[in-house]
Scaffold this active site. Structure first.
Site, PDB file in Angstrom:
ATOM      1  N   HIS A  60      -2.843   2.626   5.441  1.00  0.00           N
ATOM      2  CA  HIS A  60      -2.778   2.979   4.011  1.00  0.00           C
ATOM      3  C   HIS A  60      -1.511   3.789   3.727  1.00  0.00           C
ATOM      4  O   HIS A  60      -0.805   3.545   2.751  1.00  0.00           O
ATOM      5  CB  HIS A  60      -3.980   3.851   3.604  1.00  0.00           C
ATOM      6  CG  HIS A  60      -5.309   3.157   3.625  1.00  0.00           C
ATOM      7  ND1 HIS A  60      -6.403   3.678   4.266  1.00  0.00           N
ATOM      8  CD2 HIS A  60      -5.728   2.003   3.058  1.00  0.00           C
ATOM      9  CE1 HIS A  60      -7.439   2.869   4.098  1.00  0.00           C
ATOM     10  NE2 HIS A  60      -7.072   1.853   3.376  1.00  0.00           N
TER      11      HIS A  60
ATOM     12  N   LYS B  96     -20.812   0.579  -1.991  1.00  0.00           N
ATOM     13  CA  LYS B  96     -20.153   0.332  -0.696  1.00  0.00           C
ATOM     14  C   LYS B  96     -20.661   1.280   0.387  1.00  0.00           C
ATOM     15  O   LYS B  96     -20.248   1.189   1.530  1.00  0.00           O
ATOM     16  CB  LYS B  96     -18.631   0.482  -0.839  1.00  0.00           C
ATOM     17  CG  LYS B  96     -17.958  -0.742  -1.407  1.00  0.00           C
ATOM     18  CD  LYS B  96     -16.472  -0.723  -1.090  1.00  0.00           C
ATOM     19  CE  LYS B  96     -15.799  -2.049  -1.419  1.00  0.00           C
ATOM     20  NZ  LYS B  96     -14.355  -1.984  -1.221  1.00  0.00           N
TER      21      LYS B  96
ATOM     22  N   ARG C 179      -3.334  -7.484   5.046  1.00  0.00           N
ATOM     23  CA  ARG C 179      -3.273  -7.461   6.502  1.00  0.00           C
ATOM     24  C   ARG C 179      -3.326  -8.866   7.095  1.00  0.00           C
ATOM     25  O   ARG C 179      -2.618  -9.180   8.030  1.00  0.00           O
ATOM     26  CB  ARG C 179      -4.453  -6.672   7.081  1.00  0.00           C
ATOM     27  CG  ARG C 179      -4.258  -5.202   7.080  1.00  0.00           C
ATOM     28  CD  ARG C 179      -5.571  -4.486   7.230  1.00  0.00           C
ATOM     29  NE  ARG C 179      -6.405  -4.751   6.083  1.00  0.00           N
ATOM     30  CZ  ARG C 179      -7.498  -4.073   5.809  1.00  0.00           C
ATOM     31  NH1 ARG C 179      -7.921  -3.148   6.618  1.00  0.00           N
ATOM     32  NH2 ARG C 179      -8.187  -4.350   4.727  1.00  0.00           N
TER      33      ARG C 179
ATOM     34  N   SER D  75     -10.205   1.036   7.911  1.00  0.00           N
ATOM     35  CA  SER D  75     -11.051   2.228   7.907  1.00  0.00           C
ATOM     36  C   SER D  75     -12.315   1.982   8.729  1.00  0.00           C
ATOM     37  O   SER D  75     -12.794   2.873   9.430  1.00  0.00           O
ATOM     38  CB  SER D  75     -11.461   2.588   6.476  1.00  0.00           C
ATOM     39  OG  SER D  75     -10.341   2.898   5.712  1.00  0.00           O
TER      40      SER D  75
HETATM   41  P1  ADP Z   1     -10.546  -1.276   3.768  1.00  0.00           P
HETATM   42  O1  ADP Z   1     -10.276  -2.707   3.332  1.00  0.00           O
HETATM   43  O2  ADP Z   1     -10.031  -0.958   5.144  1.00  0.00           O
HETATM   44  O3  ADP Z   1     -11.905  -0.728   3.464  1.00  0.00           O
HETATM   45  P2  ADP Z   1      -9.486  -0.030   1.432  1.00  0.00           P
HETATM   46  O4  ADP Z   1     -10.461  -0.625   0.474  1.00  0.00           O
HETATM   47  O5  ADP Z   1      -9.404   1.435   1.427  1.00  0.00           O
HETATM   48  O6  ADP Z   1      -9.598  -0.421   2.918  1.00  0.00           O
HETATM   49  O7  ADP Z   1      -8.065  -0.666   1.207  1.00  0.00           O
HETATM   50  C1  ADP Z   1      -7.260  -0.410   0.109  1.00  0.00           C
HETATM   51  C2  ADP Z   1      -6.078  -1.332   0.149  1.00  0.00           C
HETATM   52  O8  ADP Z   1      -5.303  -1.070   1.305  1.00  0.00           O
HETATM   53  C3  ADP Z   1      -6.402  -2.812   0.217  1.00  0.00           C
HETATM   54  O9  ADP Z   1      -5.438  -3.498  -0.567  1.00  0.00           O
HETATM   55  C4  ADP Z   1      -6.249  -3.146   1.687  1.00  0.00           C
HETATM   56  O10 ADP Z   1      -5.927  -4.515   1.876  1.00  0.00           O
HETATM   57  C5  ADP Z   1      -5.094  -2.245   2.041  1.00  0.00           C
HETATM   58  N1  ADP Z   1      -5.043  -1.906   3.466  1.00  0.00           N
HETATM   59  C6  ADP Z   1      -5.997  -1.310   4.204  1.00  0.00           C
HETATM   60  N2  ADP Z   1      -5.602  -1.138   5.480  1.00  0.00           N
HETATM   61  C7  ADP Z   1      -4.338  -1.647   5.548  1.00  0.00           C
HETATM   62  C8  ADP Z   1      -3.375  -1.802   6.609  1.00  0.00           C
HETATM   63  N3  ADP Z   1      -3.650  -1.425   7.857  1.00  0.00           N
HETATM   64  N4  ADP Z   1      -2.177  -2.372   6.306  1.00  0.00           N
HETATM   65  C9  ADP Z   1      -1.935  -2.785   5.034  1.00  0.00           C
HETATM   66  N5  ADP Z   1      -2.790  -2.683   4.001  1.00  0.00           N
HETATM   67  C10 ADP Z   1      -3.979  -2.127   4.256  1.00  0.00           C
END
Ligand code: ADP
Length: 161
Positions: free
Chosen positions: A17, A41, A90, A128
């Site tokens: 992130h 969630k 990703r 996460s």
């Molecule tokens: P997760 O999908 O891990 O629960 P979030 O909902 O917090 O994470 O993700 C928020 C945004 O960050 C989304 O657009 C997700 O694709 C992106 N994201 C999460 N982890 C990564 C990573 N390692 N590299 C690039 N983008 C990421």
């Protein structure tokens, strides 16, 4: 002035992130990182805790705002007068979901543009949920989350044990 919103669960914030946050901050005038308050969630950390973890991780970047929102992202985007939504990609699996969300949001409001930043290769495997799985089993989360929040994450699971 271009305002971008980077929304997510951030449960908890990872180095993946942060990488997107740093890169996004270079292409907009103002970046707002917005923690979604989505109880369905079943997040491990409360919205307030997730906001605080982000604030700790970004304490040397006062130019980046950390906020939270409930309800629809498009309503929050309008409320904040933002120009773009930033999302990270990703893998193909992210693409399918994010593509659907971007089109749904555009259907609700054609003015909302979503910008996708492709993950840095070092973080392509990082999520996460992977961090939580490791921490739950006392695994090593060094380098996966910012150092300053590592102990808080490990402690959350100790408290739960
Ligand atoms: P997760 O999908 O891990 O629960 P979030 O909902 O917090 O994470 O993700 C928020 C945004 O960050 C989304 O657009 C997700 O694709 C992106 N994201 C999460 N982890 C990564 C990573 N390692 N590299 C690039 N983008 C990421």
């Amino acid at each position: 002035m271009k305002i971008c919103i980077y929304p997510g669960s951030f449960d908890p914030v990872t180095c993946g992130h942060l990488d997107i946050i740093y890169r996004a901050s270079k292409i907009c005038d103002k970046l707002i990182v917005a923690v979604g308050n989505n109880e369905s969630k079943k997040p491990l950390f409360t919205t307030e805790e997730r906001v605080n973890l982000l604030k700790l991780a970004l304490k040397d970047r006062p130019d980046i705002e950390i906020d939270s929102f409930s309800g629809l992202l498009i309503d929050y985007v309008k409320k904040r007068n933002a120009d773009f939504v930033i999302k990270g990609l990703r893998a193909l699996s992210d693409f399918e979901y994010e593509f659907q969300m971007a089109l749904l949001n555009k259907n609700q409001d054609p003015n909302i543009e979503t910008l996708f930043l492709v993950t840095s290769i070092n973080y392509s495997y990082l999520s996460s949920s992977a961090v939580k799985e490791l921490a739950r089993n006392k695994g090593n989360i060094d380098g996966l989350v910012p150092d300053c929040i590592k102990d808080i994450i490990m402690k959350k699971f100790e408290d739960k044990r």
